[in-house]
Design an enzyme around this catalytic site. Structure first.
Site, PDB file in Angstrom:
ATOM      1  N   SER A  18       0.580  -0.924  -0.396  1.00  0.00           N
ATOM      2  CA  SER A  18      -0.341   0.087   0.187  1.00  0.00           C
ATOM      3  C   SER A  18       0.936   1.400  -0.060  1.00  0.00           C
ATOM      4  CB  SER A  18      -0.585   0.441   1.559  1.00  0.00           C
ATOM      5  OG  SER A  18      -0.129   0.377   1.943  1.00  0.00           O
ATOM      6  N   ARG A  38      15.567  -1.622   7.120  1.00  0.00           N
ATOM      7  CA  ARG A  38      16.249  -2.021   7.633  1.00  0.00           C
ATOM      8  C   ARG A  38      17.387  -2.695   7.338  1.00  0.00           C
ATOM      9  NH1 ARG A  38      13.105  -5.898  11.586  1.00  0.00           N
ATOM     10  NH2 ARG A  38      11.485  -5.763   9.929  1.00  0.00           N
ATOM     11  N   PHE A  97       3.323   1.036   8.846  1.00  0.00           N
ATOM     12  CA  PHE A  97       4.261   0.444   9.931  1.00  0.00           C
ATOM     13  C   PHE A  97       2.272  -0.606  10.057  1.00  0.00           C
ATOM     14  CE2 PHE A  97       7.868   2.514  10.147  1.00  0.00           C
ATOM     15  CZ  PHE A  97       8.488   0.881   9.256  1.00  0.00           C
ATOM     16  N   ALA A  98       2.235  -1.114  11.913  1.00  0.00           N
ATOM     17  CA  ALA A  98       1.485  -1.454  12.035  1.00  0.00           C
ATOM     18  C   ALA A  98       1.651  -0.079  12.803  1.00  0.00           C
ATOM     19  CB  ALA A  98       1.929  -2.779  13.178  1.00  0.00           C
ATOM     20  N   LYS A 136      -3.709  -5.715  12.555  1.00  0.00           N
ATOM     21  CA  LYS A 136      -2.471  -5.226  11.013  1.00  0.00           C
ATOM     22  C   LYS A 136      -3.911  -6.113  10.125  1.00  0.00           C
ATOM     23  CE  LYS A 136       1.469  -6.461  13.183  1.00  0.00           C
ATOM     24  NZ  LYS A 136       2.932  -7.067  13.353  1.00  0.00           N
ATOM     25  N   VAL A 137      -3.128  -5.443   8.778  1.00  0.00           N
ATOM     26  CA  VAL A 137      -4.856  -5.132   7.429  1.00  0.00           C
ATOM     27  C   VAL A 137      -3.416  -5.683   6.370  1.00  0.00           C
ATOM     28  CG1 VAL A 137      -5.965  -4.195   6.517  1.00  0.00           C
ATOM     29  CG2 VAL A 137      -6.093  -4.445   9.202  1.00  0.00           C
ATOM     30  N   GLU A 139      -3.884  -6.629   2.329  1.00  0.00           N
ATOM     31  CA  GLU A 139      -5.352  -6.350   1.173  1.00  0.00           C
ATOM     32  C   GLU A 139      -6.528  -6.832   1.201  1.00  0.00           C
ATOM     33  OE1 GLU A 139      -5.031  -5.039  -2.349  1.00  0.00           O
ATOM     34  OE2 GLU A 139      -7.106  -5.385  -2.170  1.00  0.00           O
ATOM     35  N   ASP A 168      -4.912  -1.962  -0.888  1.00  0.00           N
ATOM     36  CA  ASP A 168      -3.161  -1.331  -1.079  1.00  0.00           C
ATOM     37  C   ASP A 168      -2.840  -0.683  -1.930  1.00  0.00           C
ATOM     38  OD1 ASP A 168      -2.726  -3.323   1.108  1.00  0.00           O
ATOM     39  OD2 ASP A 168      -1.612  -5.192  -0.486  1.00  0.00           O
ATOM     40  N   GLY A 247     -23.915   0.110 -13.543  1.00  0.00           N
ATOM     41  CA  GLY A 247     -24.852   0.886 -13.224  1.00  0.00           C
ATOM     42  C   GLY A 247     -25.985   0.914 -14.161  1.00  0.00           C
ATOM     43  N   GLY A 248     -26.853   1.933 -14.876  1.00  0.00           N
ATOM     44  CA  GLY A 248     -28.174   1.864 -15.277  1.00  0.00           C
ATOM     45  C   GLY A 248     -27.994   0.554 -16.271  1.00  0.00           C
ATOM     46  N   GLN A 249     -27.477   0.312 -16.989  1.00  0.00           N
ATOM     47  CA  GLN A 249     -27.488  -0.094 -18.894  1.00  0.00           C
ATOM     48  C   GLN A 249     -27.046  -1.462 -18.402  1.00  0.00           C
ATOM     49  OE1 GLN A 249     -28.058   1.624 -21.070  1.00  0.00           O
ATOM     50  NE2 GLN A 249     -27.566   3.615 -19.818  1.00  0.00           N
TER      51      GLN A 249
HETATM   52  N1  CAO Z   1      14.540  -0.370  11.449  1.00  0.00           N
HETATM   53  C1  CAO Z   1      14.302  -0.604  13.348  1.00  0.00           C
HETATM   54  N2  CAO Z   1      13.360  -0.940  13.042  1.00  0.00           N
HETATM   55  C2  CAO Z   1      12.440  -1.416  11.668  1.00  0.00           C
HETATM   56  C3  CAO Z   1      12.581  -0.325  10.748  1.00  0.00           C
HETATM   57  C4  CAO Z   1      13.987  -0.229  10.602  1.00  0.00           C
HETATM   58  N3  CAO Z   1      14.247   0.641   9.584  1.00  0.00           N
HETATM   59  N4  CAO Z   1      11.188  -0.992   9.573  1.00  0.00           N
HETATM   60  C5  CAO Z   1      10.128  -1.463  11.097  1.00  0.00           C
HETATM   61  N5  CAO Z   1      10.747  -1.734  11.912  1.00  0.00           N
HETATM   62  C6  CAO Z   1      10.185  -2.150  12.422  1.00  0.00           C
HETATM   63  C7  CAO Z   1       9.257  -1.449  13.175  1.00  0.00           C
HETATM   64  O1  CAO Z   1       9.073  -0.476  14.123  1.00  0.00           O
HETATM   65  C8  CAO Z   1       8.358  -2.547  13.877  1.00  0.00           C
HETATM   66  O2  CAO Z   1       8.743  -2.948  15.144  1.00  0.00           O
HETATM   67  P1  CAO Z   1       7.838  -3.461  16.901  1.00  0.00           P
HETATM   68  O3  CAO Z   1       6.761  -4.030  16.260  1.00  0.00           O
HETATM   69  O4  CAO Z   1       8.714  -2.918  17.253  1.00  0.00           O
HETATM   70  O5  CAO Z   1       7.257  -1.682  16.665  1.00  0.00           O
HETATM   71  C9  CAO Z   1       8.874  -3.790  12.944  1.00  0.00           C
HETATM   72  O6  CAO Z   1       9.958  -3.621  12.564  1.00  0.00           O
HETATM   73  C10 CAO Z   1       7.749  -4.950  12.299  1.00  0.00           C
HETATM   74  O7  CAO Z   1       6.648  -3.226  11.594  1.00  0.00           O
HETATM   75  P2  CAO Z   1       5.283  -4.415  11.424  1.00  0.00           P
HETATM   76  O8  CAO Z   1       4.081  -4.240  12.614  1.00  0.00           O
HETATM   77  O9  CAO Z   1       4.272  -3.075  10.300  1.00  0.00           O
HETATM   78  O10 CAO Z   1       5.293  -5.219  10.040  1.00  0.00           O
HETATM   79  P3  CAO Z   1       4.896  -6.583  10.126  1.00  0.00           P
HETATM   80  O11 CAO Z   1       5.870  -7.772   8.811  1.00  0.00           O
HETATM   81  O12 CAO Z   1       4.274  -7.604  11.784  1.00  0.00           O
HETATM   82  O13 CAO Z   1       3.117  -6.290   9.818  1.00  0.00           O
HETATM   83  C11 CAO Z   1       1.547  -5.084   8.376  1.00  0.00           C
HETATM   84  C12 CAO Z   1       2.886  -6.073   8.119  1.00  0.00           C
HETATM   85  C13 CAO Z   1       1.590  -4.655   6.602  1.00  0.00           C
HETATM   86  C14 CAO Z   1       0.275  -6.000   8.454  1.00  0.00           C
HETATM   87  C15 CAO Z   1       1.367  -4.101   9.115  1.00  0.00           C
HETATM   88  O14 CAO Z   1       2.480  -3.494   8.565  1.00  0.00           O
HETATM   89  C16 CAO Z   1       0.085  -3.320   9.324  1.00  0.00           C
HETATM   90  O15 CAO Z   1      -1.236  -3.217   9.830  1.00  0.00           O
HETATM   91  N6  CAO Z   1       0.274  -1.595   8.125  1.00  0.00           N
HETATM   92  C17 CAO Z   1      -0.673  -1.001   7.989  1.00  0.00           C
HETATM   93  C18 CAO Z   1      -1.492  -1.755   7.031  1.00  0.00           C
HETATM   94  C19 CAO Z   1      -1.089  -2.262   5.603  1.00  0.00           C
HETATM   95  O16 CAO Z   1      -0.364  -1.160   5.262  1.00  0.00           O
HETATM   96  N7  CAO Z   1      -1.154  -3.161   5.132  1.00  0.00           N
HETATM   97  C20 CAO Z   1      -0.774  -3.473   3.945  1.00  0.00           C
HETATM   98  C21 CAO Z   1       0.501  -3.795   3.531  1.00  0.00           C
HETATM   99  S1  CAO Z   1       0.406  -4.490   2.106  1.00  0.00           S
HETATM  100  O17 CAO Z   1      -0.752  -5.406   1.886  1.00  0.00           O
END
Ligand code: CAO
Length: 416
Positions: A18, A38, A97-98, A136-137, A139, A168, A247-249
């Site tokens: 996204s 990271r 991020f989450a 956490k979400v 697509e 996304d 739509g309407g068609q």
């Molecule tokens: N340096 C240090 N830490 C980092 C970092 C960096 N450069 N980049 C990421 N991190 C850390 C984050 O701070 C996080 O740490 P905490 O859990 O301690 O806070 C950790 O990495 C994981 O990040 P996350 O929770 O966002 O990643 P995830 O894989 O567990 O979840 C997702 C992924 C997409 C479900 C979640 O990010 C989310 O719900 N995002 C919002 C909705 C969204 O955009 N969803 C669509 C994704 S596309 O299908």
């Protein structure tokens, strides 16, 4: 010619789909997008659905064109120092991020604003404030929560998600619109602001016709839905409408020649009221032109099954492209169901830049989508995605202002 977003610097803290969709759009328009990843890990999609071992996946490359990549451990002290400097130097920060991750890192919106009052801070989350704010979400969760799944699929069958990534990529598009709007506002106010987009809301925005139908249900059946003509009563919620037109068609997907062996030998066919007589002539039913049971849209509504059955008897004698060639000059709206193979091989899409061939140092040539939005006075070309940390040194030097010794020390520290 300059690019529309030349001079705008984006701190891209996005991952998966996204957020990267949003920043790729801004990069296509010329923004300097610095993707923060990271150290040693990078965006998870680099390694997901790989087709070639140890090479960045197409999933990653197709979402991260025209960007620079830096590695930064933003949880280490030195990393936080560098991130603070990057926030000072950038116009926009984007993250998906989450919920709460940036706060836990020590960079809530209030802190970001304090560091740079002109900063536009844009986020994607699954849900807005409320009972699901912490979820956490991905697509398909967004498609389900935004009303798309319950209204997609065949009547009486399971809810269906769509191939278009409306949760996304759709939300990324909405966010990009929010960012350029905030940039425009900043021109007048001199201040940045927070831009938030929830995936549930983005999907719902794209499903508005189904919310329209939900309200129409209170006043009677939805008579353009196939189930009306089939005598199936409506329930309390907007039903799944198969391939009915929104739509309407009235419109449906109909079989074409070779449908028995080719899974994509179908056409969409719309019985637009204004060209009904042309439809009757084409399908060999000239008597329907004046017959009161078929001559008007309202008269046809309870007979759509029969009408489309007769049209399909005709489309099954033609290929989907022959249907197009015959109907188009008669202003009858039809659309061949194109497979991805056909789209990938369509040279007219290469000419318009809808599909672009890109060269990558590790994977070689591959196809990707180009910028679907064309501006007459500012070009938008597609450049390959960066390797992990490819631009760390130049960004640390030119944007953060570190010396070569400081860069080496930060690397030694594990901060970059
Ligand atoms: N340096 C240090 N830490 C980092 C970092 C960096 N450069 N980049 C990421 N991190 C850390 C984050 O701070 C996080 O740490 P905490 O859990 O301690 O806070 C950790 O990495 C994981 O990040 P996350 O929770 O966002 O990643 P995830 O894989 O567990 O979840 C997702 C992924 C997409 C479900 C979640 O990010 C989310 O719900 N995002 C919002 C909705 C969204 O955009 N969803 C669509 C994704 S596309 O299908």
């Amino acid at each position: 010619m300059s690019k529309a977003l030349d001079g705008v610097r984006i701190l891209d803290f996005t991952h998966v789909q996204s957020g990267p969709t949003c920043t790729q759009l801004l990069a296509w328009f010329g923004a300097d997008v610095i993707k923060v990843e990271r150290p040693g890990v990078g965006d998870a999609t680099r390694g997901q659905l790989r087709d070639i071992p140890d090479v960045d996946s197409l999933y990653f490359t197709m979402l991260n064109h025209n960007k620079r990549s830096v590695t930064l451990n933003s949880k280490s002290d030195k990393g936080k120092e560098i991130l603070t400097k990057l926030i000072e130097e950038c116009d926009v920060m984007v993250e998906n991020f989450a919920p709460g991750a940036l706060d836990r890192m020590g960079f809530p919106w209030e802190r970001i604003q304090e560091i740079n009052p002109k900063m536009i801070y844009a986020s994607v989350k699954g849900f807005g404030p409320g009972p699901y704010a912490d979820c956490k979400v991905y697509e398909n969760v967004a498609q389900c929560a935004g009303g798309s799944a319950s209204t997609t699929g065949m009547l009486g069958e399971v809810p269906m998600v769509t191939g278009a990534q409306i949760g996304d990529s759709g939300t990324g598009l909405h966010l990009a619109f929010g960012i350029v709007t905030a940039l425009y506002h900043r021109e007048q106010s001199g201040r940045g602001q927070r831009v938030e987009c929830a995936m549930q809301d983005g999907v719902l925005n794209l499903c508005r016709v189904k919310l329209r139908d939900q309200q129409r249900l209170a006043h009677g059946p939805l008579n353009e839905y196939s189930q009306f003509g089939e005598g199936i009563p409506f329930g309390e919620a907007t039903p799944r409408a198969g391939n009915d037109s929104g739509g309407g068609q009235p419109g449906r997907i109909l079989k074409c020649k070779d449908w028995e062996t080719d899974p994509d030998a179908y056409t969409y066919f719309i019985t637009q009221a204004a060209v009904w007589k042309n439809v009757c002539d084409v399908i060999g039913k000239p008597e329907w032109k004046e017959d009161p049971d078929y001559a008007t849209p309202n008269a046809r509504l309870p007979r759509l099954g029969e009408v489309f059955g007769a049209i399909e008897d005709w489309t099954m004698t033609k290929t989907k492209f022959e249907v197009l060639e015959i109907c188009n000059p008669l202003n009858i709206p039809v659309g061949p169901i194109l497979s991805m193979k056909e789209i990938a091989g369509d040279m007219s899409l290469r000419e318009t830049g809808a599909i672009v061939e890109v060269d990558h140092p590790e994977r070689g040539k591959y196809l990707t989508v180009g910028n679907p939005v064309k501006l007459s006075d500012s070009p938008s070309d597609v450049e390959r995605s960066p390797l992990l940390g490819e631009h760390t040194d130049e960004v640390m030097r030119d944007v953060v202002g570190l010396s070569d010794e400081e860069i080496a020390a930060a690397r030694e520290d594990g901060a970059i």
